[in-house]
Design a protein around this motif. Structure first.
Motif, PDB file in Angstrom:
ATOM      1  N   GLY A 193      18.927  -0.701  41.423  1.00  0.00           N
ATOM      2  CA  GLY A 193      20.908  -0.628  40.452  1.00  0.00           C
ATOM      3  C   GLY A 193      22.026  -1.089  40.435  1.00  0.00           C
ATOM      4  O   GLY A 193      22.188  -0.939  42.367  1.00  0.00           O
ATOM      5  N   MET A 194      22.367  -1.432  40.302  1.00  0.00           N
ATOM      6  CA  MET A 194      23.884  -1.394  40.242  1.00  0.00           C
ATOM      7  C   MET A 194      25.223  -0.390  40.397  1.00  0.00           C
ATOM      8  O   MET A 194      24.765   0.542  39.993  1.00  0.00           O
ATOM      9  CB  MET A 194      24.945  -2.684  39.690  1.00  0.00           C
ATOM     10  N   VAL A 195      25.262   0.104  41.783  1.00  0.00           N
ATOM     11  CA  VAL A 195      26.596   0.975  41.520  1.00  0.00           C
ATOM     12  C   VAL A 195      28.049   1.334  42.063  1.00  0.00           C
ATOM     13  O   VAL A 195      28.205  -0.528  42.380  1.00  0.00           O
ATOM     14  CB  VAL A 195      26.287   2.537  43.512  1.00  0.00           C
ATOM     15  N   GLN A 196      29.206   0.787  40.787  1.00  0.00           N
ATOM     16  CA  GLN A 196      30.188   1.115  41.256  1.00  0.00           C
ATOM     17  C   GLN A 196      31.050   1.957  41.882  1.00  0.00           C
ATOM     18  O   GLN A 196      30.785   2.780  42.036  1.00  0.00           O
ATOM     19  CB  GLN A 196      30.583   0.934  39.357  1.00  0.00           C
ATOM     20  N   ALA A 197      32.226   1.285  42.220  1.00  0.00           N
ATOM     21  CA  ALA A 197      33.058   2.414  43.410  1.00  0.00           C
ATOM     22  C   ALA A 197      34.570   1.392  43.653  1.00  0.00           C
ATOM     23  O   ALA A 197      34.526   0.654  43.594  1.00  0.00           O
ATOM     24  CB  ALA A 197      32.457   2.110  45.215  1.00  0.00           C
ATOM     25  N   GLY A 198      35.933   2.052  43.934  1.00  0.00           N
ATOM     26  CA  GLY A 198      36.670   1.946  44.100  1.00  0.00           C
ATOM     27  C   GLY A 198      36.727   1.123  45.444  1.00  0.00           C
ATOM     28  O   GLY A 198      37.722   0.005  45.020  1.00  0.00           O
ATOM     29  N   ARG A 199      36.523   1.622  46.335  1.00  0.00           N
ATOM     30  CA  ARG A 199      36.649   1.611  47.838  1.00  0.00           C
ATOM     31  C   ARG A 199      35.180   1.201  48.357  1.00  0.00           C
ATOM     32  O   ARG A 199      34.313   1.758  47.857  1.00  0.00           O
ATOM     33  CB  ARG A 199      37.726   2.082  47.970  1.00  0.00           C
ATOM     34  N   VAL A 200      34.834   0.593  49.001  1.00  0.00           N
ATOM     35  CA  VAL A 200      33.708   0.532  49.859  1.00  0.00           C
ATOM     36  C   VAL A 200      34.063   0.325  51.060  1.00  0.00           C
ATOM     37  O   VAL A 200      34.872  -0.389  52.026  1.00  0.00           O
ATOM     38  CB  VAL A 200      33.072  -0.874  49.656  1.00  0.00           C
ATOM     39  N   LEU A 201      33.286   1.360  52.079  1.00  0.00           N
ATOM     40  CA  LEU A 201      33.881   1.181  53.445  1.00  0.00           C
ATOM     41  C   LEU A 201      32.865   1.182  54.198  1.00  0.00           C
ATOM     42  O   LEU A 201      30.609   1.717  53.280  1.00  0.00           O
ATOM     43  CB  LEU A 201      33.914   2.666  53.901  1.00  0.00           C
ATOM     44  N   ILE A 202      32.153  -0.251  55.316  1.00  0.00           N
ATOM     45  CA  ILE A 202      30.677  -0.687  55.937  1.00  0.00           C
ATOM     46  C   ILE A 202      30.620  -0.300  57.180  1.00  0.00           C
ATOM     47  O   ILE A 202      31.569  -0.151  58.111  1.00  0.00           O
ATOM     48  CB  ILE A 202      30.396  -2.539  55.464  1.00  0.00           C
ATOM     49  N   SER A 203      29.690   0.820  57.107  1.00  0.00           N
ATOM     50  CA  SER A 203      29.928   1.315  59.111  1.00  0.00           C
ATOM     51  C   SER A 203      28.497   1.323  59.239  1.00  0.00           C
ATOM     52  O   SER A 203      28.163   2.239  59.123  1.00  0.00           O
ATOM     53  CB  SER A 203      30.596   2.822  58.613  1.00  0.00           C
ATOM     54  N   ALA A 204      27.615   0.010  59.243  1.00  0.00           N
ATOM     55  CA  ALA A 204      26.775   0.194  58.734  1.00  0.00           C
ATOM     56  C   ALA A 204      25.927  -0.568  60.343  1.00  0.00           C
ATOM     57  O   ALA A 204      24.775  -1.162  60.697  1.00  0.00           O
ATOM     58  CB  ALA A 204      25.292  -0.997  58.144  1.00  0.00           C
ATOM     59  N   GLY A 205      26.828  -0.392  61.430  1.00  0.00           N
ATOM     60  CA  GLY A 205      26.273  -0.753  62.510  1.00  0.00           C
ATOM     61  C   GLY A 205      25.972  -2.496  62.775  1.00  0.00           C
ATOM     62  O   GLY A 205      26.514  -2.380  62.053  1.00  0.00           O
ATOM     63  N   ALA A 206      24.478  -2.338  63.970  1.00  0.00           N
ATOM     64  CA  ALA A 206      24.728  -3.413  64.396  1.00  0.00           C
ATOM     65  C   ALA A 206      23.773  -4.486  62.726  1.00  0.00           C
ATOM     66  O   ALA A 206      23.849  -5.344  62.867  1.00  0.00           O
ATOM     67  CB  ALA A 206      22.828  -3.742  65.233  1.00  0.00           C
ATOM     68  N   TRP A 207      23.523  -3.886  61.775  1.00  0.00           N
ATOM     69  CA  TRP A 207      23.594  -3.711  60.211  1.00  0.00           C
ATOM     70  C   TRP A 207      24.956  -4.765  59.974  1.00  0.00           C
ATOM     71  O   TRP A 207      24.536  -4.769  57.944  1.00  0.00           O
ATOM     72  CB  TRP A 207      22.899  -3.341  59.923  1.00  0.00           C
ATOM     73  N   SER A 208      25.729  -4.333  59.974  1.00  0.00           N
ATOM     74  CA  SER A 208      27.478  -4.727  59.070  1.00  0.00           C
ATOM     75  C   SER A 208      27.282  -6.266  59.202  1.00  0.00           C
ATOM     76  O   SER A 208      27.656  -6.152  58.303  1.00  0.00           O
ATOM     77  CB  SER A 208      28.363  -4.354  59.997  1.00  0.00           C
ATOM     78  N   ALA A 209      27.254  -7.105  59.717  1.00  0.00           N
ATOM     79  CA  ALA A 209      27.240  -8.502  59.884  1.00  0.00           C
ATOM     80  C   ALA A 209      26.888  -9.414  58.458  1.00  0.00           C
ATOM     81  O   ALA A 209      27.539  -9.932  57.985  1.00  0.00           O
ATOM     82  CB  ALA A 209      27.384  -9.062  61.362  1.00  0.00           C
ATOM     83  N   PRO A 210      25.619  -8.971  57.828  1.00  0.00           N
ATOM     84  CA  PRO A 210      24.704  -9.546  57.097  1.00  0.00           C
ATOM     85  C   PRO A 210      25.207  -8.872  55.470  1.00  0.00           C
ATOM     86  O   PRO A 210      25.722 -10.582  55.159  1.00  0.00           O
ATOM     87  CB  PRO A 210      23.529  -8.959  57.361  1.00  0.00           C
ATOM     88  N   LEU A 211      25.717  -7.832  55.497  1.00  0.00           N
ATOM     89  CA  LEU A 211      26.654  -7.536  54.473  1.00  0.00           C
ATOM     90  C   LEU A 211      27.918  -8.364  53.509  1.00  0.00           C
ATOM     91  O   LEU A 211      28.116  -8.733  52.957  1.00  0.00           O
ATOM     92  CB  LEU A 211      27.108  -5.942  54.723  1.00  0.00           C
ATOM     93  N   LEU A 212      28.543  -8.760  55.037  1.00  0.00           N
ATOM     94  CA  LEU A 212      29.836  -9.263  54.922  1.00  0.00           C
ATOM     95  C   LEU A 212      29.202 -11.401  55.319  1.00  0.00           C
ATOM     96  O   LEU A 212      29.827 -11.671  54.245  1.00  0.00           O
ATOM     97  CB  LEU A 212      31.152  -9.384  56.384  1.00  0.00           C
ATOM     98  N   ALA A 213      28.039 -11.777  55.502  1.00  0.00           N
ATOM     99  CA  ALA A 213      28.184 -12.691  54.910  1.00  0.00           C
ATOM    100  C   ALA A 213      28.266 -13.978  53.985  1.00  0.00           C
ATOM    101  O   ALA A 213      28.433 -14.576  53.431  1.00  0.00           O
ATOM    102  CB  ALA A 213      27.007 -13.410  56.411  1.00  0.00           C
ATOM    103  N   PRO A 214      27.912 -13.186  52.920  1.00  0.00           N
ATOM    104  CA  PRO A 214      27.387 -13.715  51.337  1.00  0.00           C
ATOM    105  C   PRO A 214      28.999 -14.033  50.689  1.00  0.00           C
ATOM    106  O   PRO A 214      29.454 -14.801  50.062  1.00  0.00           O
ATOM    107  CB  PRO A 214      26.738 -12.484  50.733  1.00  0.00           C
TER     108      PRO A 214
END
Length: 358
Positions: free
Chosen positions: A181-202
């Motif tokens: 399901g969906m989770v809400q956060a005030g701020r988000v940190l992407i620290s997923a190493g080599a898998w970080s880029a696909p989260l920003l592409a959309p």
């Protein structure tokens, strides 16, 4: 939830711990089985390899790593948790070509580095000129990841074993889409190493971070180990306290395949014999691979994502994630909390040009 952290490697976990210490509520999302963090796979040397060959920005992130890990080791001990096995064995670098540059760098940074006959430090290597950094140590990085997870557990934060499939902006921050399901956060940190880029592409953003596969061998305590770490251009050897020896590492860019390969096994066996001749004929007891987050520059991306308030990125550390992690986590915790970091974050920003649409 104040902060959602995507990625359970050492940088994400250390940042989570620092945020919790400051009173923030945090949730960490990770996929340790299908997307294991690079943090567990490396050697744990508390210095960049040939550190004078890096930029001042990278050096600034590495200077206090050993001190920070010793403090964390003490904190684990106070909580009756297994320690990190911080071992200040020293780093010996035989047959280095750019010694004058190394000596000038060490003088500028006030770091102890000297020219020696390698035999003064390790008799089996007598006759070779070498550089010696006696204060460089190493840690057992799998223990570091496990220790951070346990400290977070004690603070009531459990790493969620589920992926974040997508992120989207919402009225009060960010929504994270997970299989549950969906989770809400005030701020988000992407620290997923080599898998970080696909989260920003959309979001229409291009993050220039790619996987760089690296493989390691672990040798049993079948022969006496050297007294210190040994580093050559071909690779490095790290003696553990139990007599085992770790040999690394290969470099293969652009590959998401995490399976160990026969070619890397043969290459690392040759490296092992070159670094420590007594290992010739000794069969390794373990062989594994990990994926580093590589980028076109030698320092990581540590910043708020341009045009996306409340969305932060910490990745691109390549081979220096462990040694940069304490300072990187300090910077990210400060930025997320709206404070000024002790280290100037400007050199690590994700500029509009580097995050532009592809």
């Amino acid at each position: 939830m104040d902060v959602g952290i995507i990625g359970g490697g050492v940088i994400g976990l250390l940042t989570a711990l620092k945020l919790i210490d400051q009173g923030a509520t945090v949730q960490v999302f990770d996929q340790p089985m299908s997307r294991p963090p690079a943090s567990w796979a490396g050697g744990g040397i508390l210095s960049p390899l040939f550190p004078w060959r890096y930029s001042a920005a990278l050096t600034a992130l590495t200077m206090n790593a050993q001190r920070a890990y010793l403090a964390l080791d003490e904190r684990l001990g106070q909580q009756h948790l297994p320690g990190l096995e911080v071992s200040p064995s020293g780093l010996l670098m035989p047959s280095v070509d750019d010694r004058p540059e190394a000596m000038r760098w060490a003088a500028r940074q006030e770091i102890k580095l000297c020219m020696v006959d390698a035999g003064q430090i390790e008799p089996r290597l007598s006759g070779e000129g070498a550089l010696w950094m006696p204060q460089v140590g190493h840690i057992r990085n799998p223990r570091l990841v496990a220790g951070l997870v346990r400290l977070l557990h004690q603070a009531g934060v459990f790493v969620e074993d589920q992926p974040v499939l997508a992120i989207e902006r919402c009225q009060h921050g960010w929504r994270l889409q997970t299989p549950r399901g969906m989770v809400q956060a005030g701020r988000v940190l992407i620290s997923a190493g080599a898998w970080s880029a696909p989260l920003l592409a959309p979001l229409g953003l291009r993050l220039p971070v790619i996987p760089v596969k690296g493989e390691m061998l672990l040798y049993p305590a079948a022969v006496p180990a050297p007294r210190c770490m040994i580093l050559r251009d071909s690779g490095y050897l790290i003696p553990r306290r139990d007599g085992r020896m770790l040999v690394g590492s290969t470099v293969l860019p652009g590959v998401f395949d995490q399976r160990p390969s026969a070619a890397a096994y043969g290459q690392l066996e040759s490296v092992a014999r070159n670094l420590w001749p007594p290992l010739a004929g000794i069969e390794p007891e373990a062989h594994w691979a990990g994926l580093r987050p590589g980028s076109p520059r030698d320092c990581p991306f540590l910043s708020e994502v341009p045009g996306n308030p409340g969305l932060f990125i910490a990745t691109g550390h390549y081979r220096n994630g462990l040694v940069c992690a304490p300072a990187s986590a300090e910077i990210m915790a400060a930025l997320i909390m709206g404070e000024t970091p002790a280290i100037d974050p400007a050199p690590y920003s994700l500029s509009p040009s580097s995050s532009s649409p592809p």
